[in-house]
Write a protein that holds these residues in place. Structure first.
Motif, short mmCIF file in Angstrom:
data_model
loop_
_atom_site.label_atom_id
_atom_site.label_comp_id
_atom_site.label_asym_id
_atom_site.label_seq_id
_atom_site.Cartn_x
_atom_site.Cartn_y
_atom_site.Cartn_z
N UNK A 158 55.56 73.40 53.49
CA UNK A 158 55.56 72.65 51.93
C UNK A 158 56.78 71.89 51.72
N UNK A 159 56.94 70.54 51.47
CA UNK A 159 58.09 69.73 51.23
C UNK A 159 57.82 68.70 50.39
N UNK A 160 59.08 68.04 49.74
CA UNK A 160 59.00 67.03 48.90
C UNK A 160 60.04 66.19 49.29
N UNK A 161 59.90 64.76 49.14
CA UNK A 161 60.94 63.69 49.30
C UNK A 161 61.33 63.35 48.12
N UNK B 74 64.91 65.28 51.77
CA UNK B 74 63.62 65.90 52.05
C UNK B 74 63.85 67.38 51.43
N UNK B 75 63.01 68.30 50.54
CA UNK B 75 63.25 69.44 50.32
C UNK B 75 62.33 70.27 51.10
N UNK B 76 62.62 71.05 52.00
CA UNK B 76 61.54 71.97 52.78
C UNK B 76 61.64 73.50 51.84
N UNK B 77 60.42 73.80 51.28
CA UNK B 77 60.31 75.00 50.70
C UNK B 77 60.29 75.98 51.93
N UNK C 75 51.93 72.28 41.94
CA UNK C 75 53.32 71.64 41.23
C UNK C 75 54.37 71.98 42.02
N UNK C 76 55.41 70.84 42.03
CA UNK C 76 56.55 70.97 42.87
C UNK C 76 57.42 72.07 42.08
N UNK C 77 58.30 72.70 42.56
CA UNK C 77 59.22 73.54 41.84
C UNK C 77 60.19 73.03 41.31
N UNK C 78 61.08 73.27 40.45
CA UNK C 78 61.97 72.61 39.83
C UNK C 78 63.45 73.20 40.30
N UNK C 79 63.98 72.51 41.54
CA UNK C 79 64.94 72.95 42.32
C UNK C 79 66.25 72.70 41.67
N UNK C 80 67.36 73.80 41.73
CA UNK C 80 68.58 73.55 41.51
C UNK C 80 69.04 73.36 42.97
N UNK C 81 69.86 72.22 43.29
CA UNK C 81 70.50 71.88 44.54
C UNK C 81 72.04 72.45 44.66
N UNK D 171 65.61 74.32 51.50
CA UNK D 171 66.78 73.63 51.95
C UNK D 171 66.50 71.97 51.61
N UNK D 172 67.41 71.50 51.23
CA UNK D 172 67.51 69.96 50.99
C UNK D 172 68.05 69.28 52.27
N UNK D 173 67.49 68.38 52.81
CA UNK D 173 68.04 67.82 54.27
C UNK D 173 68.27 66.26 53.93
N UNK D 174 69.30 65.73 54.34
CA UNK D 174 69.40 64.27 54.41
C UNK D 174 70.15 63.99 55.50
N UNK D 175 69.90 62.73 55.96
CA UNK D 175 70.62 61.95 57.11
C UNK D 175 70.91 60.64 56.93
N UNK D 176 72.14 60.26 57.40
CA UNK D 176 72.42 58.88 56.94
C UNK D 176 71.60 57.81 57.89
N UNK D 177 71.26 56.57 57.06
CA UNK D 177 70.67 55.55 57.84
C UNK D 177 69.56 55.72 58.81
#
Length: 716
Positions: free
Chosen positions: A465-468, A503-506, A549-555, A587-593
């Motif tokens: 499960x993941x959300x962008x 992207x947030x990976x549940x 439904x998507x969870x309401x995440x606190x990051x 976890x929420x993951x991001x990478x530049x460029x």
């Protein structure tokens, strides 16, 4: 049980000739008839034994028996030792310590489903799984990674430890690693009683022996089945009677036997297979009806908990079966409609709408026969898990819209997943229960392949499960278990792809009570060639209001990791005070460029306070119960030890024990682990010139805190 289906003319639920059918298909007569699912000696030949040890070996195996007498005029199948259940006594069983499961059956709950088609409280799933041959099923794992390491426990309601043959034994008890892994995930495990068809060596004598009564009218072998289940620590029995030739009087005696089994151990589960009938003959009904209901319900008395409905079902038969169950005061979801996937897996033809229609209530539950189809010879562990994820979660492994491959309807589309994660501490190292090496702290401490499901972690129930961030579709990164590197155990979770937006990976659905100081620890790294990856903990303090439904995440920021950093552990505080509950961890993951990322998650833990507080007491004295030097610089050993004293560590429970060899330079080599207090070492390697080898046993707690060692020395 039948396992050769002939196509649509019979109205069956599945189709396709099985491996067993290819070998023994000449025995089938007529379009509606099929070979037994349970198999006989001919059927057993189709299932790889996993190999019996050499003569004189100390290797313990899962236990199997005949009811009393042995086959007349025959010799045991290769590697088998014939044993009588009637004469079995725990105190005489040298293999018993290696076969006892110790993990209690965990309680679980049902989160809000991941999609609108998965339903809670309706159809459930049973799986009949052969992990190895009857006479060659190791008690404590083995030295190979090629193993059916089932991880999709979240969708299962029952696991049947499948096996039995007329040349080996027909009563089979589960091995300890399978039961321990299932229990950790809240899944009951059943042993198997298989009375083979006469065409496969079955003898009606065995049916009569099983249900024989003593002078007081008691059923001695019902008492033995109860004693075995309670002694070994599993949850009940699958009763599969396929030996023809009886009469109505024998059928009544069999029903009396099932009733005695139920009354003697009401806590045990009983599943009856649709074969043996009220007239004492074998006739697969493909339904619950007057021919077999007497073994399910007798007046006001429940005899069996569930019935596995033979593959001959049709939509009309299942509908009538559901109505019949309701008339008996039973739930229609206590009926398993058999789905044969042994030969064709997700290519099997299945009339899904006959039992799990979409848009209206499910009709009955279903039972998967031999889902270990996903394990193929020559596969790496990673390839196996990728296929297994598709089998259970759909071709795109997206639990929000699970479908396929082809017309396959994966479990995630139909059945709501369950979770056992309800207390702190909680920890996982994403260890799938097998591997090509063993790692501790990111370093290899064991070079050999291995499998032992008792060491398997609780793993994410929803794959994946993941959300962008932002609206619209997005290129989902690939997610799966990887065995090329790990923080602890044999595997880690690998995320790779282009993160063109965050992207947030549940990972887990939980009900974790939080305190002000509750911490979430993430052990992770970026692999060589990866872009830097910015990582945030993602925690939801409530479940979504609707299915899918998507969870309401606190990051909560953790850190940015680069390949040069190696493994790092990031600790973030997720508790704001008493009264809050963590319902989703991710976890929420991001990478530049838009650069390609290759990020690896080695461990995740939620704890309160100092990890040392969760360290169990060391085990008691280690004993070399038996040994045999093999002559090639190795020895096989049987080890036992006393369990950790909980009172000495303020009640800290032991998750499992680990065994290491101490090398002359002081380093440690991982040899294995188990949830119990007995372990078999197939090949202890001697360091040249070493007069004795020191062995250490440690108790490991839930957040992977290890106790001091208890030691023993093996003298060469």
């Amino acid at each position: 049980m039948d396992d050769v289906e002939t196509g649509g003319s019979t109205g069956t639920g599945t189709a396709g000739v099985t491996r067993r059918g290819l070998v023994a298909g000449a025995a089938a007569v007529g379009a509606g008839l099929a070979l037994p699912l349970g198999g006989g000696s001919a059927a057993a030949a189709q299932t790889p034994r996993g190999g019996r040890a050499a003569a004189g070996s100390l290797q313990p195996y899962a236990s199997y028996w005949f009811p009393d007498s042995f086959p007349e005029g025959r010799e045991p199948d290769p590697g088998a030792v014939w044993r009588s259940l009637k004469s079995w006594r725990p105190q005489d069983d040298a293999d018993l310590p290696y076969n006892i499961a110790t993990v209690p059956l965990a309680k679980r709950y049902t989160p809000v489903p991941a999609n609108a088609t998965a339903r809670a409280g309706q159809a459930r799933i049973s799986a009949l799984v052969s992990f190895a041959g009857t006479a060659g099923n190791p008690s404590q794992g083995s030295a190979k990674a090629d193993y059916y390491a089932l991880t999709h426990w979240a969708y299962l309601d029952e696991l049947v430890f499948w096996g039995g043959s007329s040349g080996e034994g027909i009563v089979l008890a589960p091995n300890a690693p399978v039961t321990d892994a299932a229990h950790r995930n809240g899944v009951p495990v059943l042993g198997n009683v298989f009375l083979p068809p006469t065409a496969y060596g079955g003898e009606l004598t065995w049916t009569r022996e099983l249900v024989q009564q003593d002078a007081l009218g008691r059923f001695p072998l019902a008492d033995k089945l109860i004693q075995v289940a309670r002694t070994y620590g599993f949850d009940g029995w699958f009763l599969n009677g396929e030996t023809d030739g009886g009469d109505a009087a024998l059928a009544r005696q069999v029903a009396d036997f099932v009733q005695a089994l139920r009354k003697g151990a009401p806590e045990l589960r009983i599943t009856w297979y649709d074969a043996f009938n009220a007239d004492g003959r074998v006739g697969w009904q493909g339904a619950l009806n007057d021919k077999n209901a007497m073994f399910f319900q007798r007046g006001a008395d429940k005899l069996s908990d569930t019935v596995f409905v033979d593959f001959r079902w049709s939509a009309a038969r299942l509908a009538s079966s559901a109505a019949y169950a309701r008339r008996l005061g039973r739930s229609p979801y206590e009926l398993w409609a058999g789905v044969d996937v042994e030969a064709n897996g997700w290519n099997a033809r299945v009339d899904w709408d006959a039992f799990v229609p979409e848009g209206r209530d499910h009709v009955v539950s279903y039972g998967l026969y031999r889902p270990e189809w996903t394990r193929r010879a020559g596969d790496t562990p990673g390839q196996f898990h990728a296929r297994d994820d598709q089998f259970w979660g759909g071709q795109d492994t997206d639990p929000s819209a699970p479908a396929g491959p082809g017309s396959w309807r994966p479990a995630a589309r139909t059945v709501a997943d369950r979770s056992t994660i309800t207390s702190v501490p909680f920890a996982t190292t994403f260890n799938a229960g097998h591997g090509t090496a063993w790692y501790e702290g990111g370093v290899r401490t064991g070079e050999a392949e291995w499998n032992h499901l008792g060491l398997q972690d609780r793993l994410p129930g929803r794959r994946w499960a993941m959300w962008a961030d932002g609206a619209g579709t997005f290129p989902r990164p690939r997610v799966g278990f990887d065995f090329g590197a790990a923080w602890r155990g044999g595997s880690s979770l690998l995320v790779e792809g282009t993160l063109d937006r965050p992207v947030t990976l549940e990972l887990f659905r939980t009900r974790l009570p939080l305190r002000a100081g509750t911490v979430m620890e993430i052990t992770h790294r970026a692999d060589a060639g990866s872009a830097p990856v910015t990582v945030e903990a993602a925690v939801a303090y409530a479940e979504p209001g609707t299915a899918g439904g998507p969870p309401k995440f606190r990051r909560i920021p953790a850190r940015t990791v680069r390949a040069a950093d190696g493994w790092v552990t990031s600790a973030v505080r997720i508790g704001d005070g008493p009264g809050r509950t963590a319902h989703v961890l991710g976890v929420r993951l991001s990478a530049p460029g838009g650069e390609p990322a290759r990020w690896r998650l080695g461990a995740l833990a939620v704890r309160d306070g100092d990890p040392a507080a969760y360290t169990p007491a060391p085990p008691g004295a280690v004993r070399l119960a038996a040994s045999r030097v093999t002559g090639d610089g190795t020895a096989e050993l049987r080890l036992t030890w006393k369990p950790s004293d909980k009172t000495a560590a303020k009640g800290v429970p032991v998750r499992h024990y680990e065994v290491h060899q101490v090398l002359p330079d002081g380093k440690r080599r991982f040899l294995g682990g188990t949830c119990g207090t007995a372990y078999y070492l197939p090949a202890l390697r001697r360091t040249p010139g070493e007069p004795g080898t020191r062995l250490e046993v440690r108790a490991v707690g839930e957040p992977y805190t290890a106790s001091a060692a208890a030691t023993a020395v093996f003298t060469w």
